[in-house]
Structure formats: structure tokens, C-alpha cells
Design an enzyme around this catalytic site. Structure first.
Site, short mmCIF file in Angstrom:
data_model
loop_
_atom_site.label_atom_id
_atom_site.label_comp_id
_atom_site.label_asym_id
_atom_site.label_seq_id
_atom_site.Cartn_x
_atom_site.Cartn_y
_atom_site.Cartn_z
N GLU A 1 -9.87 2.06 4.24
CA GLU A 1 -9.58 3.24 3.38
C GLU A 1 -10.90 3.79 2.81
O GLU A 1 -11.15 5.00 2.84
CB GLU A 1 -8.63 2.79 2.27
N HIS B 1 -7.40 -3.40 4.78
CA HIS B 1 -6.81 -2.06 4.73
C HIS B 1 -7.61 -1.19 3.76
O HIS B 1 -7.99 -0.06 4.05
CB HIS B 1 -5.35 -2.14 4.30
N ASN B 2 -7.87 -1.73 2.58
CA ASN B 2 -8.60 -0.96 1.57
C ASN B 2 -10.03 -0.69 2.01
O ASN B 2 -10.57 0.38 1.75
CB ASN B 2 -8.57 -1.69 0.23
N SER C 1 0.82 -1.21 0.00
CA SER C 1 0.00 0.00 0.00
C SER C 1 0.85 1.26 0.00
O SER C 1 1.93 1.29 0.58
CB SER C 1 -0.91 0.03 1.23
N LYS D 1 -4.51 -6.75 3.35
CA LYS D 1 -4.51 -5.60 2.42
C LYS D 1 -5.94 -5.26 2.01
O LYS D 1 -6.31 -4.08 1.88
CB LYS D 1 -3.64 -5.90 1.19
C1 6PG Z 1 -3.19 1.48 -1.59
C2 6PG Z 1 -4.49 1.72 -2.31
C3 6PG Z 1 -4.43 1.13 -3.66
C4 6PG Z 1 -5.49 1.63 -4.61
C5 6PG Z 1 -6.87 1.29 -4.20
C6 6PG Z 1 -7.87 2.18 -4.87
O1 6PG Z 1 -3.27 0.89 -0.52
O2 6PG Z 1 -2.15 1.89 -2.08
O3 6PG Z 1 -5.52 1.13 -1.59
O4 6PG Z 1 -4.42 -0.25 -3.51
O5 6PG Z 1 -5.34 3.01 -4.77
O6 6PG Z 1 -7.10 -0.03 -4.57
O7 6PG Z 1 -9.08 1.53 -4.84
P1 6PG Z 1 -10.34 2.03 -5.58
O8 6PG Z 1 -9.96 2.35 -6.99
O9 6PG Z 1 -11.27 0.85 -5.48
O10 6PG Z 1 -10.81 3.23 -4.84
#
Ligand code: 6PG
Length: 477
Positions: free
Chosen positions: A191, A187-188, A130, A184
Site C-alpha cells: 500500500e 499488504h500495508n 483491511s 497484513k
Molecule cells: C487498511 C489500511 C489501514 C490503515 C493503514 C494506514 O488496510 O485498511 O492499511 O490498516 O489505513 O495502517 O497506515 P499509515 O497511517 O501508516 O499510512
């Protein structure tokens, strides 16, 4: 034959080339690079002579350029692209060699791939990475799964490129097979929840607080100096401050208000549903993006011209209230995310150290936040707490912010500002904290129409009321 590179990268799009450059910049690494289209490899090598890349035009030469145990990180589009590269490497690698998938793979695919590859003696390591493009180049947060044995070789290489937080590299061996990609994924999910909550806070400050984007940017910058300090708050201020060169308007006003997604948020919700873990914060964030993209439905309802509530003047202390509501809702999102990690670890047999996960999220990743120090401490002090919300620091923060949180939800509801994240988080907290839930009535309904039985508060056993008979109670076990 064995080559000189201790690590290789396959797939040289932005993430892959940045990761390769990061690896090359660290003492002791010699990096082999390979891309399906050789011109991309040539371009990278030409642009970055300082990296000293060992470039190969063919996959055979790439494999030959790796020192044993050969270790290659695949940075291609998740799915079919990953499988194609895995096949090419499997044909050439030997037992003890390590294939790392650094994409955003579905952890179920990672488990299946690992199970298929393990009998060959080759290690397959699904790794969450990430931090986006910038993180890949300067130091991401890294979440590797796979075998403990492969981590002996891989761990030091990953530690050499990871972000550093409080003097510690943001990488840990999360667990076996798909554990890294699972974490991960969560984590997302967090996010998504965090971004939605920040979006709602912005919307409230804009429409109820009647602040302009640049003023809201200042508010976020101020928040970033306090307990809400985080990368997402920081970049929110940047985005809000940015003025569109073409129109002179704030960029946020010229961007189409339909949010995209690539799937990891949906996976978090799907898997949490399977695990029976409520992750309402992530679910509401995923749904909010979906609603935003339903243009025909939005136009249809807007076209009804129903009277919208008049937006009341912001109550005193509104900005502080929103900050407190945001903090409390964010604690809920993390609590739910960690619940999903705990349940996933139990189901898939991973020995996940929650404190270690919180620590590797302190730097490099998208959800990095000061708050994670406290979270890591909380899990270190009591790894077995039933929910993060019972950790003394967070319980106190919620107690202190609770009135503000409720005021914000009331104000938003009266003003007609959508706050699916804030209100779901508050309802979740209320569900956990009330003495009795209406689940008792649901049990009664289930027993009425389907004889699904219930338990009583005053003793053991399972019961059924003869609803269509004399309504006496029978004990079924
Ligand atoms: C990270 C982000 C990366 C990506 C996301 C965006 O941890 O660096 O999470 O993995 O930017 O997958 O996800 P979306 O396009 O679904 O918002």
C-alpha cells in the site's frame, strides 16, 4: 453459562463499531458488543436498533452473552490496549473459546501472544483486516492466522462479512499464529509503495506535464478504466478533483506536504531486511514520507537557493509513458511484497498459498486492483516461480513498458522531480535482468581488506587472493 451471541466485538471505536454492524447485518449472526466506556456502547445500540446488538456494561456480562465456543474479536488500539483486553478475556474464557485480535498488531507480538495463550486451550487468532472504515462496514479483506481448528468456527463468520470478489469471499486461513498479521503487514507495505508511485506519477503530470489537479484527476479516471484499475487510483482522482471550500483552491494545494505513518510500512522494511529480501519499493515509500516530514532539512537546502533545473516541456506521449512506468513499478512492488511473504512463510513455518493471498486482496482491501486477478492466475499456474516478474503476463507488460519507464526516469531526473519509487523499481528490475552485477567487484574488495573470500565463475571452491603478499590465489575450501 452460555449466551446467545455467536460472535462478540470488544472496542467500539469506528473500526470496531463498523465491523460489529457488518456482522449484525449478515444472516445467522447475533452480535455481542462491549466497550470500556459504556456510553459508547449505549450510543451505538441507540443509533443502530436494526443490528439487534446484545450490549453489556461489564466484561463478565459480555462473556456470559456469548454462545460456546465463545468467539470475540478485539478491535482496540494495537499494543497495551490489546493486551489488557486479552487478559480480561483469558480470565473468563474456557478451552476451545477463540480470541481474535483484529487490529494492526505486529506479527511478532501475535506469535508471542499465541504461544503464551495456546497452553490454556484457548485459541488466539491474529487477523489482518483491511479496507478502512468503509471496508469494515461493507466488506473488508480479512487475513486470519491462528490454528486450523479455530478457523473451522471463525472461517464462516469471517466469510459472512468479507468483501466478495469474482464470487469468492475475500478471506482465507493464511497460516498459523502470526501469519495473518504478517501478510497484513506486507499488504500495508505494498500500500505504501503503491501510494508513493501514484504520488510520483501525479507530481510528474503536474510539473512536467503541466496539468492542473482537475486535469490529472481526469487522467487518473481514464487510467482507472484500464490495466491500472484499482481503488487507490480511483480515490486519487477523487482527492485531486476536490476543491477546498475555504480557499477555492484544489485541496491538494492546501494540504501540508508532510506524510504521516503509523508504523506498518516501517515494520515491512525492518522485517524484510531481517529476511534478506529487497523491498526497495516499500523502503523508498517509507523514506519518502520521512523526507517529506524533515521540514528543517527541506528549508535548509531550499534556502541555499541552488539553481533548479528548468523543467523541460513534456515529451510526446508523456502521459502514456507515465502510465506504463507506473504499471511496471507497481509490478515490481508486488513482486517484492510476495518475495517477503515467501521468505516470512519459510522462516516462520507457514504454509502460505500465494494465489489465495492474491485472491483475497482482489476485493475489500486498500490495494484492491484488477491486476490482482492476473497475479492470482500467475501464482496458480506456477506457485514456485522465483519472482513474479518472470510470469509471462508481467514479463510481457514490462517488456512493452520498458522504454517508457526509462524515458520517464530520464525526464524526471532532468527536470529535478523526485521519483525515488520509479527509479528504485527500475534499478531493481535492471539488477535482476543484467548478465553481470558489480557484486563481483564488491567481493574482490571484501577479499582485499578482510580476506572474506570469493567463488569463481569457472569452477567450484572458495578462494582468496594474497593481496598483501605475492597476489597469488589460494583455495580455502
Ligand atoms: C487498511 C489500511 C489501514 C490503515 C493503514 C494506514 O488496510 O485498511 O492499511 O490498516 O489505513 O495502517 O497506515 P499509515 O497511517 O501508516 O499510512
Amino acid at each position: 453459562m452460555s449466551g446467545s451471541a455467536n460472535i462478540g466485538v470488544v472496542g467500539l471505536a469506528v473500526m470496531g463499531s463498523n465491523l460489529a454492524r457488518n456482522l449484525a447485518s449478515r444472516e445467522g449472526n447475533k452480535v455481542a458488543v462491549y466497550n470500556r466506556t459504556y456510553s459508547r456502547t449505549e450510543e451505538l445500540v441507540k443509533e443502530h436498533p436494526e443490528a439487534g446488538f446484545v450490549a453489556s456494561e461489564s466484561i463478565d456480562d459480555f462473556v456470559a452473552s456469548l454462545a460456546k465456543p465463545r468467539t470475540a474479536i478485539i478491535m482496540v488500539q494495537a499494543g497495551k490496549g490489546t493486551d489488557a483486553v486479552i487478559e480480561q478475556l483469558l480470565e473468563r474464557f474456557e478451552p476451545g473459546d477463540i480470541i481474535v485480535d483484529g487490529g494492526n498488531a505486529n506479527f511478532q507480538d501475535t506469535i508471542a501472544r499465541e504461544a503464551r495463550i495456546a497452553p490454556t486451550g484457548i485459541h488466539f487468532v491474529g487477523t489482518g483486516i483491511s479496507g478502512g472504515e468503509e471496508g469494515a462496514l461493507n466488506g473488508p479483506s480479512i487475513m486470519p492466522g491462528g490454528s486450523a481448528e479455530s478457523y473451522e468456527t471463525l472461517g464462516p463468520i469471517l466469510a459472512s462479512i468479507a468483501a466478495v470478489a469474482e464470487g469468492e469471499p475475500c478471506v482465507t486461513h493464511v497460516g498459523t499464529d502470526g501469519a495473518g498479521h504478517f501478510v497484513k503487514m506486507i499488504h500495508n507495505g505494498i500500500e505504501y509503495a503503491d501510494m508513493e508511485l501514484i504520488g510520483e506519477a501525479y507530481d510528474l503530470l503536474r510539473h512536467v506535464g503541466r496539468l492542473e489537479p482537475a486535469q490529472i484527476a481526469d487522467v487518473f479516471t481514464e487510467w482507472n478504466a484500464g490495466p491500472l484499475n484499482s481503488y487507490l487510483i480511483e480515490i486519487t482522482a477523487e482527492v485531486l478533483r476536490h476543491v477546498d471550500a475555504k480557499t477555492g483552491k484544489p485541496l491538494v494545494d492546501v494540504v501540508v506536504d508532510e506524510a504521516g505513518s503509523k508504523g506498518t510500512g516501517v515494520w515491512t522494511v525492518q522485517n524484510s531486511l531481517d529476511l534478506g529480501v529487497p523491498v526497495g519499493g516499500v523502503a523508498e515509500a517509507v523514506f519518502a514520507r520521512a523526507v517529506s516530514s524533515k521540514r528543517a532539512q527541506r528549508d535548509g537546502v531550499a534556502g541555499l537557493r541552488l539553481a533548479r533545473p528548468a523543467i523541460p516541456a513534456a515529451p510526446d506521449g508523456f502521459v502514456d509513458d507515465v502510465a506504463k512506468a507506473l504499471y511496471a513499478s507497481k509490478v515490481v512492488a508486488y513482486a517484492q511484497g510476495f518475495d517477503a511473504i515467501i521468505a516470512g512463510a519459510e522462516k516462520y513455518g507457514w504454509n502460505v498459498d500465494k494465489g489465495a493471498i492474491a485472491k483475497i486482496w482482489r476485493g475489500g482491501c486498500i490495494i484492491r486492483a484488477q491486476f490482482l486477478n492476473v497475479l492470482a492466475d500467475a501464482y496458480e499456474q506456477n506457485p514456485d516461480m522465483a519472482t513474479l516478474l518472470e510470469a509471462p503476463y508481467f514479463a510481457q507488460a514490462i517488456a512493452d513498458g520498458q522504454d517508457a519507464w526509462r524515458r520517464v526516469v530520464i525526464t524526471a531526473t532532468q527536470a529535478g522531480v523526485p521519483i525515488p519509487g520509479f527509479s528504485a523499481a527500475l534499478s531493481y528490475f535492471d539488477s535482476l535482468s543484467v548478465d553481470r552485477l558489480p557484486a563481483a567487484l564488491v567481493q574482490g574488495q571484501r577479499d582485499f581488506f578482510g580476506a572474506h573470500t570469493y567463488r569463481r565463475v569457472d569452477g567450484p571452491g572458495v578462494f582468496h587472493t594474497l593481496w598483501s603478499g605475492d597476489r597469488s590465489e589460494v583455495q580455502t575450501s
